[in-house]
Design a protein around this motif. Structure first.
Motif, PDB file in Angstrom:
ATOM      1  N   ALA A  65     -10.214  -7.951  -6.724  1.00  0.00           N
ATOM      2  CA  ALA A  65     -10.137  -7.069  -5.557  1.00  0.00           C
ATOM      3  C   ALA A  65      -9.018  -6.052  -5.769  1.00  0.00           C
ATOM      4  CB  ALA A  65      -9.881  -7.860  -4.280  1.00  0.00           C
ATOM      5  N   ALA A  66      -9.262  -4.841  -5.309  1.00  0.00           N
ATOM      6  CA  ALA A  66      -8.263  -3.776  -5.366  1.00  0.00           C
ATOM      7  C   ALA A  66      -8.152  -3.138  -3.986  1.00  0.00           C
ATOM      8  CB  ALA A  66      -8.650  -2.725  -6.399  1.00  0.00           C
ATOM      9  N   TYR A  67      -6.909  -2.944  -3.544  1.00  0.00           N
ATOM     10  CA  TYR A  67      -6.655  -2.349  -2.230  1.00  0.00           C
ATOM     11  C   TYR A  67      -5.758  -1.140  -2.412  1.00  0.00           C
ATOM     12  CZ  TYR A  67      -5.130  -1.810   2.614  1.00  0.00           C
ATOM     13  OH  TYR A  67      -4.862  -1.312   3.856  1.00  0.00           O
ATOM     14  N   ARG A  68      -6.305   0.040  -2.081  1.00  0.00           N
ATOM     15  CA  ARG A  68      -5.549   1.292  -2.161  1.00  0.00           C
ATOM     16  C   ARG A  68      -5.899   2.136  -0.946  1.00  0.00           C
ATOM     17  NH1 ARG A  68      -6.155   3.942  -8.029  1.00  0.00           N
ATOM     18  NH2 ARG A  68      -8.301   4.144  -7.306  1.00  0.00           N
ATOM     19  N   PRO A  69      -5.083   2.114   0.088  1.00  0.00           N
ATOM     20  CA  PRO A  69      -5.383   2.893   1.301  1.00  0.00           C
ATOM     21  C   PRO A  69      -5.466   4.385   1.000  1.00  0.00           C
ATOM     22  CG  PRO A  69      -3.613   1.306   1.679  1.00  0.00           C
ATOM     23  CD  PRO A  69      -3.833   1.351   0.214  1.00  0.00           C
ATOM     24  N   LYS A  70      -6.553   4.997   1.436  1.00  0.00           N
ATOM     25  CA  LYS A  70      -6.708   6.424   1.219  1.00  0.00           C
ATOM     26  C   LYS A  70      -5.674   7.227   1.995  1.00  0.00           C
ATOM     27  CE  LYS A  70     -11.526   7.116  -0.073  1.00  0.00           C
ATOM     28  NZ  LYS A  70     -12.811   7.786   0.293  1.00  0.00           N
ATOM     29  N   ASP A  71      -5.380   6.755   3.196  1.00  0.00           N
ATOM     30  CA  ASP A  71      -4.469   7.491   4.050  1.00  0.00           C
ATOM     31  C   ASP A  71      -3.009   7.160   3.779  1.00  0.00           C
ATOM     32  OD1 ASP A  71      -6.709   8.585   5.249  1.00  0.00           O
ATOM     33  OD2 ASP A  71      -6.804   7.011   6.788  1.00  0.00           O
TER      34      ASP A  71
END
Length: 819
Positions: free
Chosen positions: A656-662
């Motif tokens: 899993a990868a989590y990178r908030p766009k905002d």
């Protein structure tokens, strides 16, 4: 037709198929001179604690990966240098512990989880640290993984093929092409052929000493009577199959049939390189020259030397030359000579002469091959110690009649056998529904002093009843005019009662022999609709009273635009003895969400045979949970219960990868993997890791990591042992002084289930004299030790540097080259 060019330049065969026929053409893709990429890093650390021996070990540049000191470099460069010359350079100081030829991204080990629409590819392939290639038009020089194979299609006797890591140069213009190569290797070539079982796998392979990336995998269809290869379909690694996903196995993307639609057996041929431990290295070198004397005439020569020590099975030498000429009628002449030397130093020669002409109304082909008793060419066209002549001619006399002539002579000097077959057939359309033929056939067979020959009258008929346009009845009578050979009658009935349905019955009879029916085959193939096909066939061969049956059913159904369902069922058995029974069933599905954010696939396969059962399952899913979170999961399991054993293998991975766009300041990557292998003993492993980076502001960044591994090993006696190792790490990095200075702090805690633990803390001060350059001084302190992890510890002061390479260096690079 819009054609996307391949990532690597060079010649490629383009094939176009349609209901009107098939056409092929070879296109040469030249380098893209507009592409310029430069990316890399050079970094190192030098211990200042006074132990100079830990800085760089003797004869070793890349000790950085094994100790906390050393030098490491990674570089990929591709772009125009002088004029229209394209340079591709890749250097990596980190060598794989298991060398791989034609190394690329291994889909079963690494996988993208960022959801950024990136595409995986392979370039600058080399199992060594260095790859370099300079291209100019159709010419190039390279060092890396090279394929050693003939470039001219006329080189069929000397068709020796190998793969290795070495140097290769190729120069070409409109009339001349020159290729030279050299490699230092200790490898040998192995060939294995495996019967298709109607499933994707896993299929067992003996991969002892296998050099990864050296394989060539083909699906073969052999003639059910003589065993000759009717077709060979090459497969693409990573797309069509996975090699060594489980230890010593190969798994295919789709089931490999037991038989083709005509009842011919299907098999898998794997050709690969092996390198035994301690094997002596030798030089593998050679070259090829091709020259066009005119638009219609070309000549060429090729030499390959594998100069292993005398007696080593890898030793082989091959010299070959050819002349190719196209006459004004479009016929192609080919003359070839070859000379081989085997592992024992025995030398021998071979020669070939062929001619082929195809027009709208006639076809003529001739080929003569002679090989010496000791001629050796693995992968070549002919067997050693044989002389072969083949001749065929067919012509349309008028719109109603034609004539065909054929002859084949084979002399096997090793087994003291000769065979000759000559036939001539005249056929004529007698009516709109009936076509008849008459001819003569002569056979001669000498086997170890025993001679047999006969001349026979051939009568044939092909009838299509007017009331049944889908029905064909064929008959062929072979009536000997002399000798003791019995009369043979072959009858065939082929009927298509409806579109997509075909029923057939073939029988061979011999009159005047002890056995009336020498071969019988009857069955049917059917297409229920666009997505369901099937077949059933029963055959009886000469010399046996047993009847073999093969049944098959295939489903390929697009449920909608995003979901596909496929299934294959095959069953083969001997109806009289109940031996050799094999049933295979495979079902799978693939799915994509309407918005394209999710994809998934699943497969389930099983086989039943006399010696037991096998089962294989695979399921995978990937997608965007949210615009910020991407996941990928894959699980595979195999169970082999043949020959009284119970062999189980499982592998599951989730990432899993989590990178908030905002909020691009946060970056989190996590993965978990489970492995299980049970045979006589068992090994179970759990591995996990989670990494996170967060920018508190433009100058301050913190990071953390938690990782661990649990492994349990059990023996057949019932004893077992297990161990768990875990790591926690945290750190921060602060930049100041217009980002020219930085301060870093780092702390780690490592412990295992045996009570061992280690704590470490470090501090570092860095200076950036210019963009992309970092010079730093730091200090590490550790307390405690964990067994087997001594390479992780290096206390005291150290100096570290980091140099980033990017496209901004192209200007300086051009100035250095004077371009």
């Amino acid at each position: 037709i819009n054609l996307i060019p391949p990532q690597a330049s060079g010649p490629d065969l383009i094939t176009v198929r349609s209901s009107f026929g098939e056409a092929e053409a070879t296109l040469t893709f030249t380098p893209d001179l507009n592409e310029r990429v430069l990316i890399g890093v050079i970094e190192g650390a030098v211990s200042l604690s006074g132990d100079a021996g830990n800085v760089l070990e003797q004869d070793r540049f890349s000790s950085f990966e094994d100790t906390t000191t050393g030098v490491r470099g990674e570089l990929y460069l591709k772009g125009v240098i002088r004029g229209d010359a394209l340079l591709t350079l890749r250097y990596s100081s980190d060598r794989d512990t298991e060398d791989r030829l034609f190394r690329d991204i291994r889909g079963e080990e690494y996988y993208p989880v960022y959801g950024d629409n990136s595409e995986r590819g392979a370039d600058a392939q080399s199992s060594s640290n260095l790859f370099v290639k300079v291209e100019k038009g159709r010419s190039y020089m390279l060092y890396g993984d090279i394929a050693i194979e003939p470039e001219a299609s006329a080189l069929k006797l000397g068709g020796l093929q190998r793969v290795a890591t070495g140097a290769k140069g190729h120069w070409e213009n409109d009339r001349v092409s020159v290729t030279v190569f050299a490699a230092r290797t200790a490898q040998e070539q192995q060939v294995q052929e495996i019967r298709g079982r109607g499933v994707s796998g896993p299929y067992d392979l003996d991969l002892g000493g296998y050099v990864q990336g050296s394989e060539r995998v083909e699906i073969l269809v052999r003639d059910e009577d003589g065993g000759d290869i009717l077709s060979a379909t090459p497969l693409l690694r990573g797309t069509d199959y996975l090699l060594d996903f489980f230890r010593n196995t190969i798994t295919f993307d789709s089931p490999v049939r037991q038989f083709d639609l005509d009842g011919n057996p299907v098999s898998i041929r794997v050709t690969y390189e092996v390198e035994a431990e301690g094997a002596e290295a030798y030089w593998l070198y050679g070259g090829e020259v091709n020259y066009a004397l005119s638009e219609r005439t070309s000549i060429g020569a090729r030499a390959v030397h594998a100069d292993a020590p005398l007696g080593n099975t890898a030793r082989q030498r091959m010299h070959s030359a050819y002349l190719q000429h196209e006459d004004r009628q479009g016929g192609v002449w080919e003359a070839e000579v070859a000379r081989s030397e085997n592992a024992m130093g025995e030398k021998d020669t071979a020669a070939r002469l062929s001619y082929e002409l195809k027009t709208e109304t006639r076809h003529f082909a001739f080929e003569a091959i002679h090989t010496g008793r000791d001629f050796y060419a693995q992968g070549g066209l002919a067997r050693a110690g044989t002389s072969q002549v083949r001749l065929s001619y067919g012509a349309e006399i008028d719109q109603r009649s034609d004539i065909a002539f054929g002859a084949e002579y084979t002399r096997d000097r090793i087994n003291n056998r000769e065979q000759l077959t000559v036939d001539a057939i005249y056929s004529r359309r007698l009516s709109k529904t009936l076509r008849g033929g008459i001819g003569l056939e002569y056979r001669y067979d000498r086997n170890d002093g025993t001679n047999e020959s006969d001349t026979a009258l051939i009568l044939g008929a092909h009838w299509t009843p007017a009331g049944g346009p889908g029905t064909v009845i064929e008959a062929k009578l072979r009536a000997p005019l002399n000798g003791d050979t019995p009369t043979e009658l072959t009858l065939g009935l082929y009927d298509e009662p409806k579109n997509g349905w075909r029923v057939y019955n073939e029988i061979e009879l011999q009159f005047g022999s002890d056995e009336l029916v020498t071969r019988a085959a009857y069955g049917f193939t059917y297409t229920l609709n666009e997505w369901v096909t099937g077949r059933t066939e029963m055959t009886k061969a000469s010399g046996t009273s047993n009847t073999n049956m093969v049944q098959g059913l295939s489903v390929d159904w697009d449920l909608n635009q995003s979901t596909n369902l496929r299934a294959d069922l095959e069953h083969a058995r001997n109806l009289d003895t109940e031996e050799g029974e094999l049933t295979s069933f495979a079902i799978g599905t693939s799915w994509e969400s309407a918005d394209g954010d999710w994809v998934g696939d699943a497969e389930l396969e099983t086989t039943w045979e006399d010696v037991g059962k096998t089962h294989y399952a695979s399921i995978g899913i990937a997608g965007n949970v949210t615009p910020d979170l991407t996941i990928l999961a894959r699980s595979r399991a195999a169970l082999d219960r043949r020959n009284g054993e119970n062999f189980r293998q499982m592998r599951t991975r989730i990432g899993a990868a989590y990178r908030p766009k905002d909020n691009a300041r946060l970056d989190v990557l996590a993965w978990y993997e489970h492995r299980l292998e049970e045979k006589h003993s068992s090994t179970e492993t759990h591995m996990w890791s989670i990494d996170a980076n967060y920018e508190l502001d433009a100058d301050l960044r913190i990071n953390g990591k938690y990782a661990g591994q649990y492994q349990k090993v059990g023996t057949a006696a019932g004893t077992s042992s297990n161990a768990t190792t875990q790591l926690v790490q945290g750190g921060l990095n602060y930049e100041f002084g217009n980002d020219r200075f930085q301060l870093g702090l780092n702390a780690t805690h490592l412990w295992d289930s045996e009570g061992n633990s280690s704590n470490g803390i470090g501090a570092e001060f860095g200076f950036t004299p210019r963009e992309g350059v970092l010079l730093a001084l730091g200090y590490n302190k550790a307390r405690g030790r964990v067994a087997g992890q001594s390479s992780l510890y290096d206390e005291g002061f150290y100096f570290r540097f980091n140099l980033l390479l990017d496209n901004s260096l192209w200007t300086q690079f051009d100035q250095f080259l004077g371009s």
